[in-house]
Design an enzyme around this catalytic site. Sequence first.
Site, mmCIF file in Angstrom:
data_model
loop_
_atom_site.group_PDB
_atom_site.id
_atom_site.type_symbol
_atom_site.label_atom_id
_atom_site.label_comp_id
_atom_site.label_asym_id
_atom_site.label_seq_id
_atom_site.Cartn_x
_atom_site.Cartn_y
_atom_site.Cartn_z
ATOM 1 N N GLN A 20 0.803 -1.228 0.000
ATOM 2 C CA GLN A 20 0.000 0.000 0.000
ATOM 3 C C GLN A 20 0.831 1.271 0.000
ATOM 4 O O GLN A 20 0.327 2.342 -0.357
ATOM 5 C CB GLN A 20 -0.946 -0.010 1.197
ATOM 6 C CG GLN A 20 -1.960 -1.129 1.131
ATOM 7 C CD GLN A 20 -2.882 -1.147 2.320
ATOM 8 O OE1 GLN A 20 -2.619 -1.822 3.319
ATOM 9 N NE2 GLN A 20 -3.971 -0.431 2.251
ATOM 10 N N HIS A 121 0.953 -9.345 4.691
ATOM 11 C CA HIS A 121 -0.163 -8.408 4.520
ATOM 12 C C HIS A 121 -0.529 -8.406 3.040
ATOM 13 O O HIS A 121 -0.523 -7.376 2.358
ATOM 14 C CB HIS A 121 0.223 -7.009 5.003
ATOM 15 C CG HIS A 121 -0.956 -6.127 5.304
ATOM 16 N ND1 HIS A 121 -1.161 -5.495 6.520
ATOM 17 C CD2 HIS A 121 -2.005 -5.764 4.525
ATOM 18 C CE1 HIS A 121 -2.284 -4.763 6.459
ATOM 19 N NE2 HIS A 121 -2.809 -4.919 5.272
ATOM 20 N N ASN A 165 -2.071 -10.944 8.487
ATOM 21 C CA ASN A 165 -3.047 -9.863 8.584
ATOM 22 C C ASN A 165 -4.372 -10.285 7.932
ATOM 23 O O ASN A 165 -4.416 -10.601 6.737
ATOM 24 C CB ASN A 165 -2.534 -8.590 7.895
ATOM 25 C CG ASN A 165 -3.488 -7.420 8.129
ATOM 26 O OD1 ASN A 165 -3.530 -6.878 9.220
ATOM 27 N ND2 ASN A 165 -4.262 -7.077 7.128
ATOM 28 N N GLU A 166 -5.413 -10.296 8.745
ATOM 29 C CA GLU A 166 -6.791 -10.492 8.282
ATOM 30 C C GLU A 166 -6.986 -11.739 7.403
ATOM 31 O O GLU A 166 -7.350 -11.641 6.209
ATOM 32 C CB GLU A 166 -7.283 -9.226 7.570
ATOM 33 C CG GLU A 166 -7.242 -8.015 8.471
ATOM 34 C CD GLU A 166 -7.830 -6.755 7.847
ATOM 35 O OE1 GLU A 166 -8.171 -6.766 6.656
ATOM 36 O OE2 GLU A 166 -7.940 -5.739 8.564
ATOM 37 N N GLU A 353 -5.218 -2.077 14.081
ATOM 38 C CA GLU A 353 -5.751 -1.154 13.082
ATOM 39 C C GLU A 353 -7.077 -0.575 13.561
ATOM 40 O O GLU A 353 -7.937 -1.329 14.010
ATOM 41 C CB GLU A 353 -5.992 -1.840 11.721
ATOM 42 C CG GLU A 353 -4.757 -2.206 10.963
ATOM 43 C CD GLU A 353 -5.082 -2.813 9.605
ATOM 44 O OE1 GLU A 353 -6.146 -2.508 9.043
ATOM 45 O OE2 GLU A 353 -4.276 -3.650 9.132
ATOM 46 N N TRP A 400 -4.790 3.267 11.899
ATOM 47 C CA TRP A 400 -4.680 3.059 10.454
ATOM 48 C C TRP A 400 -5.165 4.303 9.757
ATOM 49 O O TRP A 400 -6.356 4.640 9.878
ATOM 50 C CB TRP A 400 -5.513 1.849 9.973
ATOM 51 C CG TRP A 400 -5.275 1.617 8.513
ATOM 52 C CD1 TRP A 400 -5.941 2.174 7.465
ATOM 53 C CD2 TRP A 400 -4.234 0.813 7.935
ATOM 54 N NE1 TRP A 400 -5.384 1.781 6.289
ATOM 55 C CE2 TRP A 400 -4.339 0.937 6.533
ATOM 56 C CE3 TRP A 400 -3.222 -0.014 8.462
ATOM 57 C CZ2 TRP A 400 -3.487 0.290 5.653
ATOM 58 C CZ3 TRP A 400 -2.367 -0.663 7.593
ATOM 59 C CH2 TRP A 400 -2.510 -0.516 6.204
HETATM 60 O O1 LIG Z 1 -9.629 -0.880 4.827
HETATM 61 C C1 LIG Z 1 -8.679 -0.281 5.647
HETATM 62 C C2 LIG Z 1 -7.611 -1.302 6.036
HETATM 63 N N1 LIG Z 1 -8.252 -2.467 6.608
HETATM 64 N N2 LIG Z 1 -7.385 -3.484 7.040
HETATM 65 C C3 LIG Z 1 -6.347 -3.885 6.063
HETATM 66 C C4 LIG Z 1 -5.684 -2.677 5.420
HETATM 67 O O2 LIG Z 1 -4.761 -3.101 4.441
HETATM 68 C C5 LIG Z 1 -6.737 -1.742 4.860
HETATM 69 O O3 LIG Z 1 -6.136 -0.630 4.219
#
Ligand SMILES: OC[C@H]1NNC[C@@H](O)[C@@H]1O
Length: 446
Positions: A20, A121, A165-166, A353, A400
């Site tokens: 990002q 990520h 991550n997620e 975040e 974040w």
């Molecule tokens: O949508 C906002 C954020 N959510 N969690 C993962 C991040 O990579 C996103 O930018």
Amino acid sequence: MPGIVFPKDFIWGCATASYQIEGAFDEDGKGESIWDRFSHTPGKILNGDNGDVACDHYHRYKEDIALMKEIGIQSYRYSISWPRIFPEGKGQYNEKGLDFYKRLTYELLKNGIKPSVTLYHWDLPQKLQDIGGWANRDVTDYFVEYAGLLFEKLGDVVPYWITQNEPWIVAFLGHMMGVHAPGIKDLKTALEVFHNILLSHGKAVGAYRQLNLPGKIGIAPNFSTKYPASDKKEDIEACELADGVLNKWFIYPVFKGTYPEDVVKFYRDRGAHFDFPPEDMKIIGADIDFLAINYYTSEFVKHHPVNGFVEINNELSQFEKTEMGWIIYPKGLYDLLLRLDNDCNKIDIIISENGAAFDDKIDENGNINDVKRMNYIKEHLIQAHKAIEEGVNLKGYYLWSLMDNFEWSFGYSKKFGIIHVNRENLKRTIKNSGYLYRDIIKNNGL
Ligand SMILES: OC[C@H]1NNC[C@@H](O)[C@@H]1O
């Protein structure tokens, strides 16, 4: 509101992710990632945006660290791009790629900022996607090889490690909805991916423990709190299912050694069942030092005759929404923290975040008075503090994001930063929310 003071050792951080912000997508030997491939595929990303340059953090990291220092950031959560380290995903590692993260990490340490490293990520090496990606169980071992190298090279100076991550977003947006890389639309694949990501996490934790390193290791799921749209039995049951699909689907395997049976049945009834060796659950349930949670919003849930549940936030006009269309519901963070404290054996929790996208305006003097983001931050910190007062072991907050960056399928159209990035010249400008955060850190509270 009386002055709110956080515990004296509370950690104030901010978060970003490699794809990002870094740019330099093909520099110094970096291999292609699935997000390079996805964002270079016409029609996938709004406005045809991609991460080729992003915020050029790869070259501007010293300037960005100086801005963190100006704000007083105590810990910086960044992710490492796997294909920068292993261009082919495995085998011979790329010294120049590793060198970038060494320089970044030591620059942080030099400035008194604690590194918090996320190993994955979302930017999987494309070469591994070519052999099935996370649906291929072998990738969990290549992840351990990658993680092991970083533990070896940076493990003595990085105090916080986040494996994944997620997982839910990777699995379901990337492999069921197809709106994230690699753009697959298959529920069974999504379930296999989710399982393998958790398995890779457990294996990496095991590898970390073997090295007796001084830091702490955890994982960063995304959660959102679910509320029934009414007190009708069918809506309460629908809410239970929605909570199971997102929240229990993570909590149960990692903390209870099993997947939630109601959700397994929900998927099996839709023709999607996946098998795995039962001993996986012991690996997935490896003891972790902290749970890192990404919280943005909550959902209100209604019964749906076919899908079981439907989330109705779009119809809820009584809540203010962010540019992502997410309702602003700070109490959802409080309720989530209390729930996790209960469900996860009072484990130490980090908010890894929390933040919001708004359509920031730059005034004639070049200042950005992003009042909505400032209010969002304050309101969520008030709820976080309430949870601490209730006994939740909340140890830190990572906003974040540090700077406006590439918001996946939305490209650069959604801005989460406390620092504005001019898309023409990449000039950084601290927003009023950044100055607010500076004062919060200085006062250790509101
Ligand atoms: O949508 C906002 C954020 N959510 N969690 C993962 C991040 O990579 C996103 O930018």
